[in-house]
Design a protein around this motif. Structure first.
Motif, PDB file in Angstrom:
ATOM      1  N   LEU A 111       0.869  -1.388  -0.135  1.00  0.00           N
ATOM      2  CA  LEU A 111       0.157   0.018  -0.047  1.00  0.00           C
ATOM      3  C   LEU A 111       0.835   1.243   0.036  1.00  0.00           C
ATOM      4  O   LEU A 111       0.564   2.143  -0.675  1.00  0.00           O
ATOM      5  CB  LEU A 111      -0.751  -0.313   1.219  1.00  0.00           C
ATOM      6  N   LEU A 112       1.819   1.291   0.874  1.00  0.00           N
ATOM      7  CA  LEU A 112       2.711   2.405   1.060  1.00  0.00           C
ATOM      8  C   LEU A 112       3.683   2.565  -0.430  1.00  0.00           C
ATOM      9  O   LEU A 112       3.997   3.738  -0.962  1.00  0.00           O
ATOM     10  CB  LEU A 112       3.601   2.352   1.930  1.00  0.00           C
ATOM     11  N   GLY A 113       4.093   1.411  -0.974  1.00  0.00           N
ATOM     12  CA  GLY A 113       4.644   1.534  -2.242  1.00  0.00           C
ATOM     13  C   GLY A 113       3.957   2.006  -3.256  1.00  0.00           C
ATOM     14  O   GLY A 113       4.180   2.738  -4.172  1.00  0.00           O
ATOM     15  N   ARG A 114       2.440   1.808  -3.198  1.00  0.00           N
ATOM     16  CA  ARG A 114       1.691   2.351  -4.172  1.00  0.00           C
ATOM     17  C   ARG A 114       1.261   3.472  -4.232  1.00  0.00           C
ATOM     18  O   ARG A 114       1.142   4.332  -5.170  1.00  0.00           O
ATOM     19  CB  ARG A 114       0.512   1.142  -4.481  1.00  0.00           C
ATOM     20  N   ASP A 115       0.774   3.850  -2.790  1.00  0.00           N
ATOM     21  CA  ASP A 115      -0.090   5.224  -2.684  1.00  0.00           C
ATOM     22  C   ASP A 115       0.823   6.349  -2.062  1.00  0.00           C
ATOM     23  O   ASP A 115       0.506   7.162  -2.006  1.00  0.00           O
ATOM     24  CB  ASP A 115      -1.322   4.907  -2.082  1.00  0.00           C
ATOM     25  N   GLY A 116       2.065   5.760  -1.625  1.00  0.00           N
ATOM     26  CA  GLY A 116       2.993   6.565  -0.796  1.00  0.00           C
ATOM     27  C   GLY A 116       2.115   7.032   0.627  1.00  0.00           C
ATOM     28  O   GLY A 116       1.338   6.514   1.304  1.00  0.00           O
ATOM     29  N   ALA A 117       2.194   8.522   0.831  1.00  0.00           N
ATOM     30  CA  ALA A 117       1.643   9.086   2.042  1.00  0.00           C
ATOM     31  C   ALA A 117       0.215   9.053   1.911  1.00  0.00           C
ATOM     32  O   ALA A 117      -0.480   9.262   3.165  1.00  0.00           O
ATOM     33  CB  ALA A 117       2.113  10.419   2.342  1.00  0.00           C
ATOM     34  N   ALA A 118      -0.406   8.993   0.658  1.00  0.00           N
ATOM     35  CA  ALA A 118      -1.737   9.135   0.768  1.00  0.00           C
ATOM     36  C   ALA A 118      -2.558   7.944   1.441  1.00  0.00           C
ATOM     37  O   ALA A 118      -3.678   7.908   1.656  1.00  0.00           O
ATOM     38  CB  ALA A 118      -2.039   9.103  -0.723  1.00  0.00           C
ATOM     39  N   ALA A 119      -1.692   6.727   1.726  1.00  0.00           N
ATOM     40  CA  ALA A 119      -2.339   5.563   2.159  1.00  0.00           C
ATOM     41  C   ALA A 119      -2.637   5.828   3.497  1.00  0.00           C
ATOM     42  O   ALA A 119      -3.368   4.923   4.168  1.00  0.00           O
ATOM     43  CB  ALA A 119      -1.423   4.281   1.921  1.00  0.00           C
ATOM     44  N   VAL A 120      -2.073   6.603   4.348  1.00  0.00           N
ATOM     45  CA  VAL A 120      -1.946   6.877   5.834  1.00  0.00           C
ATOM     46  C   VAL A 120      -3.324   7.646   6.103  1.00  0.00           C
ATOM     47  O   VAL A 120      -3.591   9.016   5.282  1.00  0.00           O
ATOM     48  CB  VAL A 120      -0.968   7.643   6.289  1.00  0.00           C
ATOM     49  N   THR A 121      -4.155   6.871   6.671  1.00  0.00           N
ATOM     50  CA  THR A 121      -5.461   7.475   7.011  1.00  0.00           C
ATOM     51  C   THR A 121      -5.487   8.403   8.445  1.00  0.00           C
ATOM     52  O   THR A 121      -6.346   9.155   8.479  1.00  0.00           O
ATOM     53  CB  THR A 121      -6.552   6.409   7.187  1.00  0.00           C
ATOM     54  N   ALA A 122      -4.541   8.197   9.228  1.00  0.00           N
ATOM     55  CA  ALA A 122      -4.634   8.980  10.466  1.00  0.00           C
ATOM     56  C   ALA A 122      -3.750  10.162  10.264  1.00  0.00           C
ATOM     57  O   ALA A 122      -2.661  10.313   9.906  1.00  0.00           O
ATOM     58  CB  ALA A 122      -3.964   7.947  11.476  1.00  0.00           C
ATOM     59  N   PRO A 123      -4.661  11.568  10.280  1.00  0.00           N
ATOM     60  CA  PRO A 123      -3.764  12.410  10.249  1.00  0.00           C
ATOM     61  C   PRO A 123      -2.964  13.035  11.127  1.00  0.00           C
ATOM     62  O   PRO A 123      -2.968  12.589  12.482  1.00  0.00           O
ATOM     63  CB  PRO A 123      -4.964  13.688  10.454  1.00  0.00           C
ATOM     64  N   LEU A 124      -1.740  13.433  10.842  1.00  0.00           N
ATOM     65  CA  LEU A 124      -0.559  13.751  11.765  1.00  0.00           C
ATOM     66  C   LEU A 124      -0.749  15.144  12.150  1.00  0.00           C
ATOM     67  O   LEU A 124      -0.686  16.214  11.475  1.00  0.00           O
ATOM     68  CB  LEU A 124       0.701  13.656  11.069  1.00  0.00           C
ATOM     69  N   ASP A 125      -1.147  15.351  13.410  1.00  0.00           N
ATOM     70  CA  ASP A 125      -1.476  16.698  14.044  1.00  0.00           C
ATOM     71  C   ASP A 125      -0.382  17.045  15.286  1.00  0.00           C
ATOM     72  O   ASP A 125      -0.258  16.152  16.344  1.00  0.00           O
ATOM     73  CB  ASP A 125      -2.752  16.870  14.821  1.00  0.00           C
ATOM     74  N   THR A 126       0.833  17.548  14.856  1.00  0.00           N
ATOM     75  CA  THR A 126       1.698  17.746  15.797  1.00  0.00           C
ATOM     76  C   THR A 126       1.341  18.177  17.037  1.00  0.00           C
ATOM     77  O   THR A 126       2.218  18.110  18.222  1.00  0.00           O
ATOM     78  CB  THR A 126       3.081  18.377  15.138  1.00  0.00           C
ATOM     79  N   ALA A 127       0.377  19.066  17.166  1.00  0.00           N
ATOM     80  CA  ALA A 127      -0.207  19.641  18.523  1.00  0.00           C
ATOM     81  C   ALA A 127      -0.537  18.708  19.467  1.00  0.00           C
ATOM     82  O   ALA A 127      -0.534  18.894  20.697  1.00  0.00           O
ATOM     83  CB  ALA A 127      -1.092  20.659  18.144  1.00  0.00           C
ATOM     84  N   GLN A 128      -1.130  17.381  18.826  1.00  0.00           N
ATOM     85  CA  GLN A 128      -1.688  16.410  19.612  1.00  0.00           C
ATOM     86  C   GLN A 128      -0.686  15.491  20.179  1.00  0.00           C
ATOM     87  O   GLN A 128      -0.915  14.613  20.967  1.00  0.00           O
ATOM     88  CB  GLN A 128      -3.042  15.768  19.092  1.00  0.00           C
ATOM     89  N   LEU A 129       0.467  15.569  19.807  1.00  0.00           N
ATOM     90  CA  LEU A 129       1.408  14.425  19.946  1.00  0.00           C
ATOM     91  C   LEU A 129       2.116  14.592  21.325  1.00  0.00           C
ATOM     92  O   LEU A 129       2.104  16.015  21.939  1.00  0.00           O
ATOM     93  CB  LEU A 129       2.745  14.513  19.357  1.00  0.00           C
ATOM     94  N   GLY A 130       2.225  13.657  22.142  1.00  0.00           N
ATOM     95  CA  GLY A 130       2.779  13.466  23.594  1.00  0.00           C
ATOM     96  C   GLY A 130       1.544  13.871  24.487  1.00  0.00           C
ATOM     97  O   GLY A 130       0.336  13.842  24.060  1.00  0.00           O
ATOM     98  N   GLY A 131       1.752  14.238  25.710  1.00  0.00           N
ATOM     99  CA  GLY A 131       0.901  14.514  26.695  1.00  0.00           C
ATOM    100  C   GLY A 131      -0.107  13.408  27.182  1.00  0.00           C
ATOM    101  O   GLY A 131       0.268  12.382  27.021  1.00  0.00           O
ATOM    102  N   PRO A 132      -1.314  13.757  27.726  1.00  0.00           N
ATOM    103  CA  PRO A 132      -1.944  12.462  28.193  1.00  0.00           C
ATOM    104  C   PRO A 132      -2.275  11.238  26.936  1.00  0.00           C
ATOM    105  O   PRO A 132      -2.122  10.106  27.425  1.00  0.00           O
ATOM    106  CB  PRO A 132      -3.357  12.775  28.590  1.00  0.00           C
ATOM    107  N   GLY A 133      -2.317  11.695  25.934  1.00  0.00           N
ATOM    108  CA  GLY A 133      -2.566  10.573  24.806  1.00  0.00           C
ATOM    109  C   GLY A 133      -1.360   9.486  24.717  1.00  0.00           C
ATOM    110  O   GLY A 133      -1.538   8.399  24.561  1.00  0.00           O
ATOM    111  N   LEU A 134      -0.264  10.386  24.806  1.00  0.00           N
ATOM    112  CA  LEU A 134       1.118   9.318  24.725  1.00  0.00           C
ATOM    113  C   LEU A 134       1.080   8.487  25.946  1.00  0.00           C
ATOM    114  O   LEU A 134       1.481   7.420  25.910  1.00  0.00           O
ATOM    115  CB  LEU A 134       2.497  10.437  24.533  1.00  0.00           C
TER     116      LEU A 134
END
Length: 436
Positions: free
Chosen positions: A173-196
């Motif tokens: 999937l990654l070889g065919r579609d690249g980054a478009a295959a990733v369905t989880a959005p990367l929000d750097t503001a949400q990284l770390g904290g209680p979620g981590l």
């Protein structure tokens, strides 16, 4: 005595299979659903957990090399801090064993429900199937450690096949579609904290078992050499597999569909390769959990057996059969496990898995923290060869255990403390008996 019943029945590969097999169980197949709400924090949680797990594996490797005794965590803590501390750790670890086995069995039956839908649709049937699976494996372990070890080797090999399929599909999937295959959005503001923190607590469930080879030390060939090697190899191999497989499923699947799934990995495969492939993955996932449960059932009998032989638990649990297996300890552990499954039979399989996994993780964290402190104490006393790497790693392992306790949440920690407190009357009775 025949070789099939010899107490020294476990070599390097069987011990490695015990470690890898106990770690790769229902966790890798069920956790994508639990981690779906955390997105990229789930990936970071795996990295934190693998680093902490390797620190713990190093501590256990050094302790087992210096003190190759049956009981593992219980033996190390008692040597460092005395009988009361040894009892608390043994009690906590034993709780984590049979509580965790309920979660593993639930994961196995959850994937079986893909093959037999009636399991999920008929009220209470999943609990009956879960208990049937548990008691069947208790019977296998009562027949001897070598038979359990052979079952473990076979199921460990089989459980790697669906994980290889997930990695192959993800690479395609990654070889065919690249980054478009990733369905989880990367929000750097949400990284770390209680979620981590929360994701790190959940991912630790999948690494529980890295100390597995230290428990049946009396049944291991050349334990001072075999156990440390098997522990480090098993933890490192399993950590890499988990990071790649679980992260791929979480990042390449629609989060809403993943959260509600009883069989997230089968659903991931089925989206691209059809229902036949999904059914095959579900079958192998059930085999994986079956193999892990087999290894954990071995430990849930060996731990109270070792405690009883050390005078910490009632003496009747220290009796073994003609095959050298602790049948009485297996039966007592099985009864507690049966009660836990029965009490929670009305919960859905996904909810039951998440709750019990966090509870087992909490109980294990008390054990891991105590063992990290024991390594520092025994090194100071000269019973473990002193070195700066061990000091640094033991401190990091202890800090990691405290960090993850916060992530487990109030409910799991509260119930963990309640179960720990339940052991106090047993300890007082044993001390009174010893004085008498």
């Amino acid at each position: 005595m025949s070789s099939s019943s010899s107490p020294k029945a476990l070599g390097f590969w069987m011990c490695s299979a015990l470690v890898v097999g106990n770690m790769i169980g229902s966790g890798v197949f069920m956790l994508p659903a639990s981690l779906a709400p955390y997105g990229w924090n789930g990936v970071l949680g795996w990295i934190v957990t693998i680093a902490g797990g390797l620190c713990l594996a190093f501590v256990f490797a050094r302790l087992s090399a210096a003190l190759p005794r049956e009981g593992g965590p219980y033996a190390y803590t008692q040597e460092a801090f005395g009988r009361t501390a040894g009892f608390v750790v043994a009690w906590a670890y034993w709780i984590s064993l049979w509580v965790g086995n309920a979660a593993i069995a639930t994961g196995a039956v959850s994937y079986l429900s893909v093959l037999v839908p009636a399991i999920a649709k008929t009220p209470g049937l999943h609990a009956l199937v879960t208990l049937g699976l548990i008691w069947g494996l208790i019977g296998v372990n009562c027949l001897g450690a070598r038979l359990a070890g052979e079952v473990q080797v076979v199921t460990t090999v089989l459980k790697l096949l669906p994980l290889a399929a997930v990695l192959g599909l993800s690479a395609r999937l990654l070889g065919r579609d690249g980054a478009a295959a990733v369905t989880a959005p990367l929000d750097t503001a949400q990284l770390g904290g209680p979620g981590l923190v929360a994701a790190s607590a959940l991912t630790l469930w999948a690494l529980l078992g890295l100390e597995s080879a230290t428990v049946p030390a009396d049944k291991v060939k050349d334990p001072a050499r075999t156990i440390p090697r098997a522990t480090l190899f098993g933890a490192a191999f399993t950590g890499v597999v988990y990071l790649l497989v679980c992260s791929a499923v979480v990042l390449l699947s629609p989060p809403d569909a993943l959260k509600a799934s009883n069989a997230p990995m089968a659903e991931f495969i089925g989206r691209f390769w059809g229902s036949g492939a999904a059914m095959a993955v579900a079958a192998f996932a059930a085999i994986s959990a079956f193999g892990a449960l087999n290894g954990w059932v071995l430990l849930q009998g060996e731990m109270p057996y070792a405690m009883a032989r050390g005078g910490v638990f009632p003496a009747f649990l220290a009796k073994s059969s003609s095959r050298g297996t602790p049948v009485r300890a297996h039966l007592v552990s099985g009864l507690f496990l049966t009660a836990l499954v029965g009490i929670n039979y009305a919960k859905s399989m996904a909810d039951l898995f998440t709750f019990i996994a966090l509870l087992a993780t909490t109980a294990s964290l008390f054990t891991y923290l105590a063992c990290a402190l024991a390594a520092l104490k025994l090194q100071k006393d000269g019973q473990v060869h002193g070195s700066r790497p061990l000091t640094v790693v033991a401190i990091l392992a202890g800090l990691y255990a405290v960090f993850t306790l916060f992530g487990a949440g109030k409910e799991a920690v509260m119930w963990g403390l309640v179960l720990l407190a339940a052991g106090l009357p047993v300890h007082l009775l044993m001390r009174r008996a010893a004085r008498a």
